[in-house]
Structure formats: C-alpha cells, structure tokens
Scaffold this active site. Structure first.
Site, PDB file in Angstrom:
ATOM      1  CB  CYS A  59      -0.888   0.002   1.247  1.00 48.13           C
ATOM      2  SG  CYS A  59      -1.848   1.509   1.446  1.00 48.13           S
ATOM      3  CB  CYS A  61      -9.998  -4.478 -11.373  1.00 53.11           C
ATOM      4  SG  CYS A  61      -9.635  -3.336 -12.697  1.00 53.11           S
TER       5      CYS A  61
HETATM    6 ZN    ZN Z   1      -2.639   1.219   3.556  1.00 50.68          ZN
END
Ligand code: ZN
Length: 151
Positions: A68, A140
């Site tokens: 992330c 996706c």
């Molecule tokens: Zn995060």
C-alpha cells in the site's frame, strides 16, 4: 444550495462512520495531500480510477510483493497477478488480512465490490467475479495506490 448542503452533510456522515475511524493508520487530509501526488490522492482517498494502461505496474511479472502506498502494508503477491487485458494491475487474491471490502453503488444500476487497505483505508480498486482460477476473482487495482517491492 440546499442540495449542496445535503451532499456535504452526507459525505461528512460517511467519513465519520466507526468503520472508517477504526483504521490503524490515521492521517489528516493535509497529511495525505502532503505525502501523495494529486492522482494518488484522488485514487486512494476519493476512490477515483486511474486511466487504463497508465500504470507502470501493469507490466510487472517478477516475484515480489505489492504494498500500500499509504501505509506500506503488504497487499498482493505477484504470484497471484495475471494479464487481464483491462489496463489495470489484476490479481486473483490478496494476502491474508490485507484488504477490506464494501459495496459500491456509485455507478447507477450497478453494485460493485470496492476494496481498500485494511490498515489505512486507502482505496485500491474493485473486485469482480470474472477472474481466472483458482479463485475466479479479479481484483482490479489502481497502480497509483501501490508500491512494488521485488523479492
Ligand atoms: Zn494502507
């Protein structure tokens, strides 16, 4: 004027839900803006979608982990990445306890499954049921929300 007030109030109420507030990593809007590009902010914090075929992460096939960009949590292993032809990085499955999902009704007449980082809440993309084996799922994702770390 009235409608605008209604929308603002609704958005504020949505952002204040306990689920959103429960993320381990919390940052103010100013902090997010300072650490992300305009595109990254639009994608990760406002659920925008990057342009198809725009992410350099589309072509990555080597072993490694996609993290992330908002909190560095490990999200997807490139072993689950596949060529979807959609123009967005696509995976059959996330790593364990990496993401959360919610219903997204922003498209009229279509209910989509939205997915976001379970540590900082940043929007990643959507999950569809037309993926290849073994899961049949297609995660996706927006490359703008991810950082790739080769194994
Ligand atoms: Zn995060």
């Amino acid at each position: 004027m009235k409608r605008r007030h209604f929308l603002t109030t609704t958005l504020a109420a949505t952002l204040a839900t306990p689920a959103f507030a429960a993320f381990e990593v919390q940052r103010s809007k100013a902090e997010w803006k300072a650490m992300l590009s305009d595109l990254e902010y639009a994608v990760m914090r406002e659920e925008a979608t990057e342009e198809a075929f725009s992410s350099p992460l589309n072509d990555i096939t080597e072993p490694g982990i996609f993290h992330c960009k908002g909190c560095d949590q490990a999200l997807y292993d490139s072993a689950t990445k596949f060529k979807s032809g959609t123009g967005w990085p696509s995976f059959t499955a996330p790593l364990d306890n990496a993401i959360e999902t919610k219903e997204d009704r922003s498209f009229l007449f279509q209910v989509r499954t939205e997915c976001h980082c379970d540590r900082c809440g940043s929007h990643l993309g959507h999950i569809f049921d037309d993926g290849p084996p073994p899961t049949g799922k297609r995660h996706c994702l927006n490359g703008a929300a991810l950082v790739f770390r080769p194994a």
